[in-house]
Design an enzyme around this catalytic site. Structure first.
Site, PDB file in Angstrom:
ATOM      1  N   CYS A 175       0.457  -5.575 -18.431  1.00 45.31           N
ATOM      2  CA  CYS A 175      -0.445  -4.818 -17.468  1.00 45.31           C
ATOM      3  C   CYS A 175       0.260  -4.913 -16.010  1.00 45.31           C
ATOM      4  CB  CYS A 175      -1.801  -5.312 -17.823  1.00 45.31           C
ATOM      5  SG  CYS A 175      -2.106  -7.101 -17.355  1.00 45.31           S
ATOM      6  N   HIS A 198       0.851  -1.226  -0.061  1.00 42.67           N
ATOM      7  CA  HIS A 198      -0.039  -0.073  -0.047  1.00 42.67           C
ATOM      8  C   HIS A 198       1.012   1.277   0.046  1.00 42.67           C
ATOM      9  CE1 HIS A 198      -4.120  -1.593   1.245  1.00 42.67           C
ATOM     10  NE2 HIS A 198      -4.094  -1.294   0.154  1.00 42.67           N
TER      11      HIS A 198
HETATM   12  C1  PEP Z   1       0.204  -9.441 -12.808  1.00 40.06           C
HETATM   13  O1  PEP Z   1       0.430 -10.293 -12.178  1.00 40.06           O
HETATM   14  O2  PEP Z   1       1.115  -8.809 -13.378  1.00 40.06           O
HETATM   15  C2  PEP Z   1      -1.013  -8.573 -12.806  1.00 40.06           C
HETATM   16  C3  PEP Z   1      -1.210  -7.841 -13.577  1.00 40.06           C
HETATM   17  O3  PEP Z   1      -2.027  -9.246 -12.088  1.00 40.06           O
HETATM   18  P1  PEP Z   1      -2.078  -8.945 -10.453  1.00 40.06           P
HETATM   19  O4  PEP Z   1      -0.879  -8.089  -9.947  1.00 40.06           O
HETATM   20  O5  PEP Z   1      -3.342  -8.250 -10.242  1.00 40.06           O
HETATM   21  O6  PEP Z   1      -1.834 -10.438  -9.900  1.00 40.06           O
END
Ligand code: PEP
Ligand code: MG
Length: 555
Positions: free
Chosen positions: A487, A190
């Site tokens: 992402c 956080h």
């Molecule tokens: C990732 O694993 O890079 C992703 C985008 O998913 P999360 O962070 O929600 O696991």
């Protein structure tokens, strides 16, 4: 010969350069075990004293939430709710009625909940810092002491701490705290998320901070993770000036995402609900690259109905009418357990029933979610892309694609497991796009828990093994003529974003607060520079060398 200034290294999480004297948070109140038994006749008044202190703390946090926005406001609001939690107050009340005084009851009740939260694990365990922070605020209020936390300095300073309570970070003023370095904390904690929102350069998991005295001047670089102790003043000023120029370029950048010679790379936002999507509209984000749907339901005991889900998804589609929206189906499990998803008790939940695997553990849950996505699409006229998390096999991708296509939606899968990256070409025979989740891809490639501060150097997305899998995935996309986005947090690092572009990824999706930094950086380099940087990082053996190689080519 002049002595070189000592340099410490941590994990960079929010880019930017800060220079100033070190300050540290005021020490937390000491809890002296109370041996005093409150007499029967005084217990009612002691309960009221505790209740008043808890209410004052909650009100203060709520008032601060009103003056904050985004993640900072959410954290402050959530902590205000925690300070009023009925079960916690009842536990304290019971302790006072058995003779404890209010401070001992606050500490005792918190202790009970810390044990409980740690046992539950995952996100609940992450809230332990919040609980302890609330306890300390209530204790200070009961003792008539000033609120614990960070006293804002008169001159722009660098805050060094073991760890920071999210509520402390959320209250920071970025004109007075120009850098944050912590010994603990991970890139997705956080503190990191809020620091990013506030635009304060931030480094976590840095060793050796204890040896730096308050008042010592330090230079922190949140892009490289370097902390230079007592640097040459002129060099530090020059580094800060360069950073200011970068920030000015960021402010001037108007999108859309492209390299300086015009190669388009879509820059998208990661969000978790309608309000996040509306907030992202105030940036240059061209769409939503990752809608983390599970985060809408972390507090639910029962599965939300199809109608409820439809309303929530439609809010996001509405916010980005006519633009690209990539929705991810529930990534429940591991650090994000959903109470209604029937997670089994597991020894190793990160390697267990999470992501697409819950479709088997809780039959019908995926189908109902896809029905809701289709209904929201029909209601808003959107054409969302829908992707599944944690795909490990081609069969999983094929089955998911079939269900998504049956509802006239566009199917894709996340590449977060090395097996999926290695077989990206075969995944693409079934789906229309891929999206690389570098947070989990790093965790699973390096066999290192993404939540562990001690392993932060291993879960660094600049690890050449992780980048090799990214390159392989994007080559598969180019060969199939299908889009491949990133992402994970890697897409929020402006330097790494250029490297990813050089590997051929077609979109970068990051926190809305990182969009301008990524877009501006990309607009300052040519495709050829990006490609050369991509080539260079794949040829070295560790993240430090990879960053250095990219910096020397991209500037
Ligand atoms: C990732 O694993 O890079 C992703 C985008 O998913 P999360 O962070 O929600 O696991
Ligand atoms: Mg993931």
């Amino acid at each position: 010969m002049m002595n070189e200034a000592p340099v410490l290294q941590g994990t960079p999480v929010v880019p930017g350069v800060g220079y100033g004297p070190v300050i540290r948070p005021a020490p937390r109140p000491q809890i002296a075990p109370s041996t005093q038994i409150v007499p029967d006749t005084a217990r009612e008044a002691e309960c009221a004293r505790f209740e008043t202190a808890a209410a004052v703390v909650a009100d203060r946090l709520r008032a601060r939430a009103m003056h904050a926005s985004g993640a900072a406001a959410e954290v402050l609001q959530a902590n205000a709710v925690l300070a009023e939690d009925r079960a916690w107050r009842a536990a304290a009340d019971a302790l006072i009625r058995s003779g404890s005084d209010a401070p001992a009851a606050a500490a005792g009740a918190t202790g009970q909940f810390v044990t409980l939260f740690e046992k539950i694990g995952g996100l609940q365990a992450e809230r332990v810092t919040d609980l302890l922070d609330i306890r300390d605020r209530v204790l200070a209020e009961l003792n008539g002491d000033p609120e614990p936390g960070i006293e804002l300095p008169d001159v722009p300073s660098i805050l060094l701490a073991d760890d920071l309570a999210p509520a402390d970070t959320a209250a920071l003023d970025p004109t007075r705290i120009v850098g944050i370095v912590t010994t603990l904390g991970g890139p997705t904690s956080h503190t990191a998320i809020i620091a990013r929102q506030l635009g304060i350069p931030c480094i976590v998991a840095a060793a050796g901070l204890d040896g730096i005295d308050p008042g010592t001047a330090v230079l922190v670089d949140g892009a490289t993770g370097r902390i230079v102790v007592a640097p040459d003043r002129d060099e530090a000023d020059a580094a800060v000036a360069r950073d200011h120029a970068d920030r000015a370029r960021m402010d001037a950048w108007t999108g859309p995402g492209a390299t300086s010679d015009g190669q388009p790379i879509a820059i998208l936002a990661n969000i978790q609900d309608g309000s996040g999507a509306r907030a992202a509209r105030s940036t240059q984000a061209e769409g939503i690259g990752l809608f983390r749907t599970e985060l809408c339901f972390l507090d639910r005991d029962a599965e939300p109905t199809v109608d409820e889900q439809t309303d929530i998804y439609a809010e996001v589609f509405d916010a980005y009418q006519g633009r690209k929206v990539v929705l991810r189906t529930l990534d429940a499990g591991s650090d994000k357990p959903l109470r209604f998803a029937d997670h089994p008790d597991e020894h190793n939940p990160a390697l267990g029933m999470r992501g697409i695997r819950i479709a088997a553990a809780a039959p019908g849950i995926l189908e109902r979610q896809l029905d809701a996505v289709a209904a929201a699409a029909a209601r808003t006229g959107a054409t969302p892309w829908v992707m599944a998390p944690m795909i490990a096999t081609v069969a999983e991708a094929a089955a998911f694609a079939e269900q998504v296509r049956a509802r006239n939606l566009v199917p894709g899968v996340m590449i977060e497991v090395p097996s999926a990256a290695l077989l990206a070409d075969r995944m693409l025979a079934h789906v229309d796009f891929l999206s690389i989740g570098t947070n989990d891809l790093a965790q699973y490639t390096m066999a290192a828990d993404r939540m562990s501060p001690q392993l932060a150097a291993l879960t660094d997305a600049w690890q050449p093994a992780v980048l090799t899998l990214v390159a392989r995935t994007s080559e598969a996309g180019a060969a199939a003529g299908k889009p491949v986005g990133v992402c994970g947090e890697a897409a929020a690092d402006p330097l790494l974003a250029c490297v990813l572009a050089g590997m051929g990824v077609t979109s970068l999706s990051c926190a809305a607060s990182a969009v301008a930094a990524v877009g501006a950086r990309l607009s300052s380099v040519t495709v050829q520079q990006c490609q050369e940087a991509a080539h260079a990082v794949l040829a070295v053996d560790d993240p430090v060398a990879a960053r250095a190689a990219a910096t020397s080519i991209l500037g």
